[in-house]
Design an enzyme around this catalytic site. Structure first.
Site, mmCIF file in Angstrom:
data_model
loop_
_atom_site.group_PDB
_atom_site.id
_atom_site.type_symbol
_atom_site.label_atom_id
_atom_site.label_comp_id
_atom_site.label_asym_id
_atom_site.label_seq_id
_atom_site.Cartn_x
_atom_site.Cartn_y
_atom_site.Cartn_z
ATOM 1 N N ASP A 35 1.009 -1.192 -0.083
ATOM 2 C CA ASP A 35 0.000 -0.269 0.117
ATOM 3 C C ASP A 35 0.942 1.178 -0.133
ATOM 4 O O ASP A 35 1.631 1.496 0.892
ATOM 5 C CB ASP A 35 -1.107 -0.012 1.206
ATOM 6 C CG ASP A 35 -2.030 1.098 1.135
ATOM 7 O OD1 ASP A 35 -2.387 1.202 -0.319
ATOM 8 O OD2 ASP A 35 -2.808 1.433 2.174
ATOM 9 N N HIS B 21 -3.818 13.962 1.236
ATOM 10 C CA HIS B 21 -3.949 12.978 2.486
ATOM 11 C C HIS B 21 -2.750 13.077 3.324
ATOM 12 O O HIS B 21 -2.913 13.062 4.429
ATOM 13 C CB HIS B 21 -4.299 11.452 1.851
ATOM 14 C CG HIS B 21 -4.279 10.468 2.887
ATOM 15 N ND1 HIS B 21 -5.407 10.470 3.697
ATOM 16 C CD2 HIS B 21 -3.605 9.501 3.254
ATOM 17 C CE1 HIS B 21 -5.289 9.555 4.429
ATOM 18 N NE2 HIS B 21 -3.876 8.687 4.180
ATOM 19 N N ARG C 107 1.043 14.577 13.777
ATOM 20 C CA ARG C 107 2.148 15.116 14.265
ATOM 21 C C ARG C 107 1.836 16.656 13.842
ATOM 22 O O ARG C 107 2.386 16.916 12.806
ATOM 23 C CB ARG C 107 3.367 14.666 13.634
ATOM 24 C CG ARG C 107 3.797 13.399 13.431
ATOM 25 C CD ARG C 107 4.800 12.873 13.000
ATOM 26 N NE ARG C 107 4.474 13.058 11.193
ATOM 27 C CZ ARG C 107 3.888 12.289 10.740
ATOM 28 N NH1 ARG C 107 3.635 10.978 11.213
ATOM 29 N NH2 ARG C 107 3.851 12.549 9.512
ATOM 30 N N GLU D 161 -10.579 4.049 3.491
ATOM 31 C CA GLU D 161 -9.736 4.654 2.714
ATOM 32 C C GLU D 161 -10.014 4.615 1.366
ATOM 33 O O GLU D 161 -9.889 3.311 0.851
ATOM 34 C CB GLU D 161 -8.273 4.415 3.288
ATOM 35 C CG GLU D 161 -7.837 5.151 4.648
ATOM 36 C CD GLU D 161 -6.359 4.764 4.902
ATOM 37 O OE1 GLU D 161 -5.645 4.143 3.966
ATOM 38 O OE2 GLU D 161 -5.754 5.766 5.548
ATOM 39 N N GLU E 212 -9.217 4.156 -2.205
ATOM 40 C CA GLU E 212 -7.998 3.992 -3.018
ATOM 41 C C GLU E 212 -8.070 3.379 -4.368
ATOM 42 O O GLU E 212 -9.314 2.723 -4.791
ATOM 43 C CB GLU E 212 -6.871 2.988 -2.113
ATOM 44 C CG GLU E 212 -6.532 3.669 -0.934
ATOM 45 C CD GLU E 212 -5.434 2.973 -0.139
ATOM 46 O OE1 GLU E 212 -4.462 2.193 -0.925
ATOM 47 O OE2 GLU E 212 -5.346 2.930 1.158
ATOM 48 N N ASP F 250 -9.183 0.530 1.971
ATOM 49 C CA ASP F 250 -8.283 0.087 3.062
ATOM 50 C C ASP F 250 -8.726 0.523 4.361
ATOM 51 O O ASP F 250 -8.434 1.524 4.914
ATOM 52 C CB ASP F 250 -6.938 0.657 2.723
ATOM 53 C CG ASP F 250 -5.899 0.443 3.780
ATOM 54 O OD1 ASP F 250 -5.822 -0.722 4.431
ATOM 55 O OD2 ASP F 250 -5.026 1.280 3.919
ATOM 56 N N ARG G 81 -8.482 3.982 13.403
ATOM 57 C CA ARG G 81 -7.416 5.079 13.654
ATOM 58 C C ARG G 81 -6.853 5.208 14.927
ATOM 59 O O ARG G 81 -5.828 5.508 15.341
ATOM 60 C CB ARG G 81 -8.234 6.566 13.380
ATOM 61 C CG ARG G 81 -8.781 6.743 11.812
ATOM 62 C CD ARG G 81 -7.757 6.598 10.847
ATOM 63 N NE ARG G 81 -8.295 6.777 9.563
ATOM 64 C CZ ARG G 81 -7.570 6.668 8.548
ATOM 65 N NH1 ARG G 81 -6.236 5.883 8.433
ATOM 66 N NH2 ARG G 81 -7.925 6.692 7.335
ATOM 67 N N GLN H 68 -4.387 2.812 15.205
ATOM 68 C CA GLN H 68 -3.022 3.061 14.340
ATOM 69 C C GLN H 68 -2.373 4.120 14.974
ATOM 70 O O GLN H 68 -1.237 4.211 15.015
ATOM 71 C CB GLN H 68 -3.855 3.860 12.834
ATOM 72 C CG GLN H 68 -2.739 4.279 12.124
ATOM 73 C CD GLN H 68 -3.466 4.889 10.609
ATOM 74 O OE1 GLN H 68 -4.633 5.116 10.543
ATOM 75 N NE2 GLN H 68 -2.580 5.551 9.822
ATOM 76 N N LYS I 151 -4.865 -2.103 10.022
ATOM 77 C CA LYS I 151 -4.952 -1.985 8.588
ATOM 78 C C LYS I 151 -5.473 -3.299 8.017
ATOM 79 O O LYS I 151 -5.738 -3.422 6.849
ATOM 80 C CB LYS I 151 -3.859 -1.325 7.896
ATOM 81 C CG LYS I 151 -3.273 0.067 8.424
ATOM 82 C CD LYS I 151 -4.225 0.993 7.482
ATOM 83 C CE LYS I 151 -3.698 2.172 7.533
ATOM 84 N NZ LYS I 151 -4.536 3.338 6.670
ATOM 85 N N THR J 65 -9.656 -5.692 3.931
ATOM 86 C CA THR J 65 -9.348 -4.738 2.778
ATOM 87 C C THR J 65 -10.565 -5.303 1.360
ATOM 88 O O THR J 65 -10.572 -6.497 1.262
ATOM 89 C CB THR J 65 -8.065 -5.042 2.283
ATOM 90 O OG1 THR J 65 -7.021 -4.688 3.199
ATOM 91 C CG2 THR J 65 -7.577 -3.963 0.909
ATOM 92 N N THR K 127 -4.871 6.611 -0.039
ATOM 93 C CA THR K 127 -5.882 7.386 0.137
ATOM 94 C C THR K 127 -5.988 8.526 -0.875
ATOM 95 O O THR K 127 -4.856 9.213 -0.760
ATOM 96 C CB THR K 127 -6.139 7.743 1.660
ATOM 97 O OG1 THR K 127 -6.170 6.557 2.419
ATOM 98 C CG2 THR K 127 -7.578 8.400 1.695
ATOM 99 N N GLU L 101 -10.046 12.923 7.584
ATOM 100 C CA GLU L 101 -9.825 14.145 6.985
ATOM 101 C C GLU L 101 -11.182 15.013 7.087
ATOM 102 O O GLU L 101 -11.232 15.968 7.040
ATOM 103 C CB GLU L 101 -9.159 13.770 5.688
ATOM 104 C CG GLU L 101 -7.797 13.267 5.563
ATOM 105 C CD GLU L 101 -7.458 12.862 4.270
ATOM 106 O OE1 GLU L 101 -7.023 13.692 3.501
ATOM 107 O OE2 GLU L 101 -7.571 11.647 3.895
#
Ligand code: CA
Length: 446
Positions: free
Chosen positions: A138, A145, A154, A210, A212, A244, A248, A251, A264, A268, A371, A385
Site C-alpha cells: 500500500d 492525504h 504530528r 480509505e 484507493e 483500505d 484510527r 493506528q 489495517k 481490505t 488514500t 480528513e
C-alpha cells in the site's frame, strides 16, 4: 504508452443491449476481467468479462473454439479460477484477447447466437478475488492525504521531508483482501487514549475507510532486475477500487516506529472487475505537480510519463447507514475526487520505485495507491480528513451524525473515466459493511 485502437472506438456497439446505454459502466469499450460463478452455487470459479448487465463466461467461450493464435491461448488462461496465469502472459496476450472479445461481442457478430448462451446476468453471479494475491503493498501517493493525516498525528511536523522524493509505501497483508460485498466485524485492538499511560483492548471507536485504487501486476520481474520507468506500464494488468479499512485509534497507538499493522490488516475490500490498463488508454493525461514541487529523480522520469503518465478518473465515496437502508434511502455521497489532483506520483512511478532495489513483483500482486484526497473540501478520501480527526461531525441528509463509522454502515466506492470523443467506462462498485465487534471482550477505557 498503449495506443488507442479499434477496441476504443466510441461507435462500437454490442449485441448486449445494456452495454449501449450511455451511463453503462461496462460498454464494449471496457471489457473488465473478473472471476465468477452463479451466486449460491458450488460451480467452479472461472474467468469472465463484464458486458452491460451480463458477464461473459470465458470458460464457456473457450470451449467453443472460436479463437485462434495468441487470443486462443489467452482465453484458456483467462478462463481459469484465478487470473494469475493470464496476467503473467503479458501485454500482447491481454491485447489479443481484448481485441478478439471486442469483435465477438460487437453488434453483427456472426457468433451472437452461441455467445448468448455464455452470458450470465450480473444479478445472478458472485465473485471471487480475481487473482491469488501473493503480495500486497500500500502506497501513500496523495500529498493532500499525507499532509492532512500528518497534521492530525504530528501537528508540528505534518509532511516528513522524504515525502517529496520517495513514493512512500508499506507491505500490507493479502490474506484479508475480499471482493465487494465484504462484511466484517469491527476490529478489536489496543487503544491508548489521551490521558492514559496503559492501553486497553477494546473495539475500535474510530473506524474509517480509505478510498484507493488497486493496481494488479501483470507480468512480473525477476529478483534483482528492476523495472525501468520506460517499461513500467508493460507490467500493469489493470485497476480496481480498493477500500483500505483503517482503525484510527489502533493506528495512532501502534504506528510508531514501524508503521501500519493491525489497524489495517483486518479487512481490505476490492471491486470485483479489473479494468485493464489498455481500456484506460484514452484517459491518460500529463503528469503535473503544483508550482514549487520538485521534479522526481531521473529513475522516476521519462518523456512518456511526463506527457501522459497520469490517468483522469473520477471517484466517489457514498455511505449507506442502517437507518437509511431501513427507510429505503439511497446511499449519500461524501466525497468526489479527481485522480490527477490527488496523486503526487503516477502509477508507473510506483511500479518502478517498488523494484528499484531489485525487489521482484509477480503476476497478481496488488499495489494500493494510498488514500485519494484532493485539495478542496469534499474531495478527501477518508472520514479522518472529512471530520478533521473526529472534531467536526458530518450531518447526513436524514439528520444522522458521523465522525467515524457506526455498526451497520456500508461504504460504497464508484469510479469512471470519461473524455470527449470516447466512451465513458466505469469500475462498478466496491462495497463493504461494518458489523458489530465480537461480543464478550472487556477492559475498555471509559
Ligand atoms: Ca491506505
Amino acid at each position: 504508452m498503449l495506443p488507442i485502437n479499434e477496441t476504443h472506438d466510441p461507435r462500437l456497439r454490442s449485441f448486449v443491449d445494456a452495454a449501449n446505454a450511455p451511463e453503462a459502466d461496462f460498454p464494449i469499450q471496457n471489457l473488465p476481467f473478473g472471476v465468477i460463478r452463479r451466486a449460491g452455487s458450488k460451480e467452479e470459479w472461472r474467468g469472465a468479462v463484464a458486458i452491460g448487465d451480463q458477464a461473459l463466461d470465458l470458460s464457456a467461450v473457450a470451449k467453443l473454439h472460436l479463437l485462434s493464435g495468441p487470443a486462443a491461448q489467452a482465453i484458456q488462461a483467462a478462463a481459469e479460477p484465478t487470473l494469475n496465469r493470464f496476467m503473467d502472459m503479458g501485454r500482447d496476450a491481454h491485447g489479443a484477447l481484448r481485441a478478439a472479445l471486442s469483435r465477438l461481442l460487437a453488434e453483427g457478430s456472426p457468433h451472437e447466437g452461441v455467445l448468448r448462451g455464455c452470458l450470465v446476468p450480473l444479478a445472478d453471479i458472485e465473485h471471487a478475488v480475481p487473482a491469488r494475491i501473493g503480495d500486497y503493498t500500500d502506497f501513500y501517493a496523495s500529498i493532500h492525504h499525507a499532509t492532512n493525516v500528518g497534521r492530525l498525528f504530528r501537528p508540528d511536523n505534518p509532511l516528513l521531508p522524504n515525502y517529496r522524493w520517495v513514493p512512500i509505501g508499506y507491505h500490507g497483508r493479502a490474506s484479508s483482501i475480499r471482493v465487494s460485498g465484504q462484511r466484517f466485524s469491527r476490529p478489536m485492538g489496543q487503544v491508548c487514549g489521551a490521558g492514559h499511560t496503559v492501553p486497553a483492548l477494546q473495539p475500535s471507536r474510530r473506524l474509517d475507510y480509505e478510498l484507493e485504487l488497486g493496481l494488479f501486476i501483470g507480468s512480473g520481474n525477476a529478483l534483482g532486475a528492476p523495472i525501468p520507468i520506460e517499461s513500467a506500464e508493460e507490467h500493469i494488468f489493470g485497476l480496481c477500487l480498493l477500500n483500505d479499512w483503517s482503525a484510527r485509534d489502533l493506528q495512532a497507538w501502534e504506528y510508531q516506529p514501524l508503521g501500519p499493522f493491525l489497524a489495517k490488516n483486518f479487512a481490505t475490500t476490492i471491486s470485483p472487475w479489473i479494468v485493464t490498463w489498455e481500456a484506460l488508454a484514452p484517459f491518460r493525461v500529463p503528469f503535473q505537480r503544483a508550482d514549487g514541487e520538485p521534479e522526481p529523480l531521473p529513475y522516476l522520469t521519462s518523456l512518456a510519463n511526463t506527457v501522459a503518465g497520469a490517468l483522469d478518473l473520477t471517484l466517489d465515496v457514498a455511505i449507506e447507514t442502517e437507518a437509511m437502508r431501513a427507510s429505503g434511502q439511497s446511499p449519500e455521497r461524501l466525497t468526489r475526487v479527481r485522480l490527477p489532483e490527488a496523486m503526487y506520483w503516477t502509477l508507473p512511478q510506483l511500479v518502478t520505485h517498488h523494484t528499484v532495489n531489485g525487489c521482484n513483483l509477480a503476476a497478481g500482486d496488488l499495489l494500493g495507491s494510498g488514500t485519494l484526497s484532493g485539495p478542496s473540501p469534499g474531495s478527501q478520501g477518508a472520514l479522518l480528513e472529512l471530520t478533521e480527526g473526529g472534531k467536526k461531525p458530518i450531518t447526513l441528509g436524514n439528520g444522522e451524525l458521523r465522525t467515524f463509522l457506526e455498526d451497520g454502515d456500508a461504504v460504497i466506492f464508484t469510479a469512471w473515466a470519461e473524455r470527449d470523443g470516447f466512451r465513458r467506462i466505469g469500475f462498478g462498485e466496491c462495497r463493504g459493511e461494518v458489523l458489530p465487534a465480537p461480543v464478550g471482550v472487556s477492559g475498555a477505557h471509559a
